[in-house]
Write an enzyme that holds these catalytic residues in place. Structure first.
Site, PDB file in Angstrom:
ATOM      1  N   THR A 555       1.176  -0.972  -0.086  1.00 59.38           N
ATOM      2  CA  THR A 555       0.401   0.418   0.153  1.00 59.38           C
ATOM      3  C   THR A 555       0.698   1.093   0.547  1.00 59.38           C
ATOM      4  OG1 THR A 555      -0.088   0.294   2.395  1.00 59.38           O
ATOM      5  CG2 THR A 555      -2.062  -1.428   1.570  1.00 59.38           C
ATOM      6  N   LYS A 579       6.943   2.975   0.646  1.00 58.33           N
ATOM      7  CA  LYS A 579       8.321   4.451   1.381  1.00 58.33           C
ATOM      8  C   LYS A 579       7.811   5.247   2.680  1.00 58.33           C
ATOM      9  CE  LYS A 579       8.434   6.196  -2.587  1.00 58.33           C
ATOM     10  NZ  LYS A 579       7.332   5.369  -3.892  1.00 58.33           N
ATOM     11  N   GLU A 606      13.266  -3.280  -0.860  1.00 54.89           N
ATOM     12  CA  GLU A 606      14.155  -3.109  -2.317  1.00 54.89           C
ATOM     13  C   GLU A 606      13.423  -2.187  -3.591  1.00 54.89           C
ATOM     14  OE1 GLU A 606      16.933  -2.543  -4.464  1.00 54.89           O
ATOM     15  OE2 GLU A 606      17.041  -3.826  -3.887  1.00 54.89           O
ATOM     16  N   LEU A 613      14.180  -2.915  -9.746  1.00 57.64           N
ATOM     17  CA  LEU A 613      15.457  -3.428  -9.846  1.00 57.64           C
ATOM     18  C   LEU A 613      16.518  -3.274  -8.631  1.00 57.64           C
ATOM     19  CD1 LEU A 613      15.916   0.051 -11.898  1.00 57.64           C
ATOM     20  CD2 LEU A 613      16.004  -2.430 -12.978  1.00 57.64           C
ATOM     21  N   GLY A 664      -1.036   6.156 -17.169  1.00 58.55           N
ATOM     22  CA  GLY A 664      -1.016   5.656 -16.232  1.00 58.55           C
ATOM     23  C   GLY A 664       0.386   6.132 -15.250  1.00 58.55           C
ATOM     24  N   GLU A 667       0.281  10.198 -10.786  1.00 56.93           N
ATOM     25  CA  GLU A 667      -0.992  10.082  -9.606  1.00 56.93           C
ATOM     26  C   GLU A 667      -2.375  11.277 -11.061  1.00 56.93           C
ATOM     27  OE1 GLU A 667      -1.029   9.098  -7.361  1.00 56.93           O
ATOM     28  OE2 GLU A 667       1.281   7.445  -7.517  1.00 56.93           O
ATOM     29  N   LYS A 682      13.017   8.636  -2.260  1.00 52.33           N
ATOM     30  CA  LYS A 682      13.950   7.608  -2.930  1.00 52.33           C
ATOM     31  C   LYS A 682      15.363   7.164  -2.585  1.00 52.33           C
ATOM     32  CE  LYS A 682      10.492   6.631  -6.399  1.00 52.33           C
ATOM     33  NZ  LYS A 682      10.432   6.029  -7.471  1.00 52.33           N
ATOM     34  N   GLY A 797       5.761   0.366 -13.075  1.00 49.67           N
ATOM     35  CA  GLY A 797       4.815  -0.735 -13.674  1.00 49.67           C
ATOM     36  C   GLY A 797       4.624  -2.191 -12.641  1.00 49.67           C
TER      37      GLY A 797
END
Length: 815
Positions: A555, A579, A606, A613, A664, A667, A682, A797
């Site tokens: 989520t 995150k 990850e 990745l 897509g 947001e 990130k 994706g």
């Protein structure tokens, strides 16, 4: 010759007796000269005991007598048209029972002697039927009442066998059989006066053992309703499997600690004669069963089985007055013997300061009173402390003769318990190293059994239990991937993934010990689910208390990370593509890492950076191997990457942003991507991996958008402001063209600083050839100083992100 003993379930119905007959006939045809020993029909011994109680209480026993008759007559009707067996054999036995019950009722009590006579009728009834059925099938079958052969003392209820006299009688009787197949009553015997006695628990096994030993049988077969000894209780350990062979000692240890296949004391005559014993399933006769031999197999596994006693109490006696005091242990356990308390397990500290021992819960009070009586003076003078009793405990025992002198086994046992959050209360191991026993909380028994079973390589497949939060694009795709990969993981990697619980923003479902089919999750969640409540969901997880459990957060919730610490403290690994937790304030992030380390679970995220990745794992490997990261450069927004990769030619910036939204990539409000805050989270996560103690406020973000775009009150007005600011973006595009470069929105961690800004990447830069929505990260390190290490690929994706989450789950499984 072979002795074939059939238990109560094997003679419990006409169908099971038909199978018994086939087994005996095959044995005859194989020239094995079978000798058959049978128990009473299943439930009959208990029914007879109940009858004695009802009669002694003066109650009417007619209905129970009818039930007993009907149980036997239903079998006879299946095999015989005439009722000669009923009138000639069974009716006299029913009449004898009626007479005995009448006497009990008149006296309003039932002595042990009379009770033995009543119980003996169960074997007489069943064996008379079986002998007649076998004789009708292949002839030359004789019914034998073991009371004529097995000599005992007069200790009714649990008589002691005179083996010398019994052996002589059995050998003499067998010599007169002249090749006939005998059906012998189990469980019953007679004393010197000819009074009926019984052999106690496992009495029919004892009968088979006595006959096998006396006749030096090639093998004793115990036919029951299970395939043999299993590595653990299959009701608690789903991966338990049948053991092909055991040694006598291993079988005795496993049986003592709860495996109910045999009752070891009854097989001592067979053990003494070194006669192999085969445990077979009457209802699956083609299964190999378990072979029990005098010596262990040289090529067997280190561990043969894990057994348990579900409910025990632990009594601890300690005090300074015990140190160096000779005979203290003798006095203590003599007191237990005098009080009739059976001691299950003993452990003593080498300091001699304390002794702990396990007893059945209903013996704990008597044990404590016996200690107080035997050590009254020591207690009065405070040389020892008052005994302490701990209830609601269980014993887990690991058994195997090949454990001797094998280093590391205990470590693996305790490591598996520790990782599953199972606290060990007491430990016992004999110098023979045949058995390691641990006392644990009763509520942890199932989890402990499964964890140890998997850890010690008894299970062909390791089972991971998943609890999933979020069934949106990523969560649904993850469940699809789990369903598609399950067979391959099980067959090629010996890994079984069970989805045990699912929660989304509306509903939740937790499997009640049974996994949720990953390819049917929507239907199960809709039909069996209840309104979503994260607090209840976590409580359900705690209640299940499963080993090898992983919580997966798919989520973007700010609420769920608040439960991470609690889940880890309950020994669940946490995998998240959310995150919020990893980018929370430094103190909370540090607490999450320390909690995971303290409880030996994984905390993996990850997919927080670069979707699928391997960015964080690569960083961790570099640092772990001694490298030093000097600089990181990254494009970590798939959305912004797509926009600048497609902002070329005559296209305007607003047009490209609209396309990204339509595909897509953004947001609902594109500013949530273009404002750089997600990128900053990130970059913060990556910076922390290098050891920097930083927070989100330390990231310097240069905005892409003019203030007019950021402050627009609606999405449509944002696009209008974006079109009005086209000249601003066009100037940047022209500058890039003039420099033979491309625009990139890049993050950088260098010299303890974190910055995100719009920059120009020339043809020699690793970021120049970035395409689509790809992410890219370049590491400049001591080892990769002149030519940075570059990781590049799709940064967004559902498929790749779910695959990354899946990879983290598999990594957590290896912790």
């Amino acid at each position: 010759m072979k002795v074939l003993k059939f238990g109560g379930t094997s003679v419990g119905s006409a169908e099971s007796i038909a199978i018994l007959a086939e087994i005996v006939e095959r044995s005859r045809e194989a020239s094995e000269q079978p000798l058959v020993v049978c128990s009473a029909m299943s439930g009959v011994t208990n029914l007879l005991i109940h009858l004695t109680g009802e009669a002694a209480a003066g109650r009417n026993t007619a209905d129970l007598m009818w039930e007993l008759r009907e149980k036997h007559l239903l079998v006879i009707e299946k095999f015989f048209c005439e009722n000669q067996l009923v009138t000639g054999v069974l009716e006299p036995l029913f009449a004898e029972l009626q007479l005995l019950l009448g006497g009990i009722s008149a006296l309003q009590e039932c002595s042990l002697r009379t009770k033995d006579k009543v119980m003996a009728l169960g074997e007489q009834l069943s064996c008379s039927m079986v002998a007649a059925i076998l004789d009708q099938r292949f002839g030359n079958v004789v019914y034998t009442d073991a009371r004529l052969l097995i000599a005992t003392n007069s200790n009714f209820g649990h008589a002691v066998v005179n083996e010398a006299m019994t052996n002589e009688r059995i050998r003499s009787w067998y010599a007169r059989l002249q090749g006939a197949t005998a059906v012998v009553t189990g469980f019953i015997a007679a004393d010197a006066k000819g009074d009926t006695t019984t052999l106690g628990r496992g009495g029919s096994d004892y009968t088979a053992s006595l006959f096998g030993s006396a006749l030096e049988a090639e093998e004793i077969q115990i036919w029951t309703d299970v395939d043999g000894f299993m590595t653990a209780d299959p009701r608690l350990v789903k991966n338990a499997f049948t053991l092909k062979e055991l040694s006598y000692k291993e079988a005795m240890e496993l049986s003592y600690f709860g495996a109910k296949v045999i009752y070891p004391p009854t097989l001592i005559p067979a053990f003494a004669g070194k006669i192999p014993i085969q445990i077979k399933n009457t209802f699956r006769p083609d299964q190999p069963g378990t072979a029990i031999h005098p010596q262990p197999s040289g090529n067997g596994s280190l561990i043969r089985g894990i057994s348990s006693i579900k409910n025990i109490s632990l009594i601890n006696v300690e005090g300074t007055g015990m140190v160096g005091l000779k005979g203290f242990g003798g006095r203590l356990f003599s007191a237990m013997a005098l009080a009739g308390v059976n001691v299950i397990l003993i452990t003593q500290a080498s300091s001699e300061h304390s002794i702990s021992f396990a007893v059945a819960p209903n013996d704990s009070h008597a044990a404590v009173e016996a200690i107080r009586s035997a050590f009254e003076m020591e207690l009065y003078t405070n040389r020892i402390e008052a005994p302490k009793v701990m209830h609601n405990l269980s014993i887990l025992a690991v058994v195997g003769e090949n454990m001797r002198k094998t280093s590391g086994l205990s470590g693996k046992l305790f490591q598996s318990l520790g990782r599953s959050g199972v606290n060990v209360v007491a430990i016992a191991q004999g110098s023979s190293e045949l058995n390691i026993s641990v006392v644990i909380e009763a509520g942890d028994l199932s989890k402990a059994l499964n964890a140890v079973h998997d850890s010690l390589f008894l299970s062909p497949v390791k089972t991971i239990h998943l609890f999933l939060a979020g069934t949106g694009t990523i969560g649904a795709e993850l469940l699809r991937q789990i369903a598609a990969s399950s067979d391959n993981l099980r067959q090629q990697h010996q890994l079984n993934i069970n989805v045990m619980g699912i929660i989304n923003s509306r509903r939740m479902v937790v499997g009640n010990g049974q996994p949720i089919q990953a390819d049917q999750w929507e239907e199960i969640l809709f039909e069996q689910g209840k309104p979503a409540d994260m607090e209840s969901f976590v409580k359900d997880i705690q209640q299940l208390n499963l080993p090898n459990s992983v919580f997966v957060d798919n989520t973007g919730s700010t609420l769920l990370p608040m439960f991470y610490t609690r889940l880890m403290e309950n020994h669940l690994s946490v995998v998240c593509c959310n995150k919020t937790g990893p980018s929370s304030d430094w103190e909370n992030y540090r607490k999450l890492l320390l909690t995971a380390r303290r409880h030996d679970v994984a905390f993996l995220y990850e997919t927080n950076v670069g979707a699928g990745l391997p960015v964080i794992k690569t960083m961790q490997d570099l640092l772990l191997s001694g490298d030093r990261i000097l600089k990181m450069e990254a494009v970590l927004s798939g959305t912004i990457s797509f926009i600048f990769n497609n902002y070329n030619g005559n296209r305007n910036f607003a047009e490209v942003v609209r396309e990204a939204q339509a595909k897509g990539f953004t947001e609902p409000d594109p500013r949530d991507d273009l404002n750089g805050r997600d990128f900053a989270r990130k970059l913060l996560i990556l910076a922390r991996e290098t050891g920097l103690e930083v927070d989100l406020s330390d990231v310097v973000v240069e905005p892409i958008l003019p203030d007019s775009c950021l402050s627009a009150p609606s999405v449509e007005e944002f696009y209008q402001a974006l079109e009005a600011a086209e000249n601003h973006f066009n100037v940047l595009k022209e500058q890039a063209l003039s420099r033979n470069s491309v625009l990139r929105y890049t993050g950088e961690v260098s010299e303890g600083r974190m910055t995100i800004k719009l920059s120009f990447a020339d043809t020699g830069h690793p970021f120049y050839n970035l395409s689509g929505s790809d992410n890219i990260i370049a590491f400049t390190t001591d080892r990769y100083r002149n030519n940075p290490l570059v990781i590049k690929g799709p940064g967004a994706g559902a498929a790749v992100t779910s695959a990354g989450v899946f990879a983290d789950i598999l990594r957590a499984a290896r912790v």
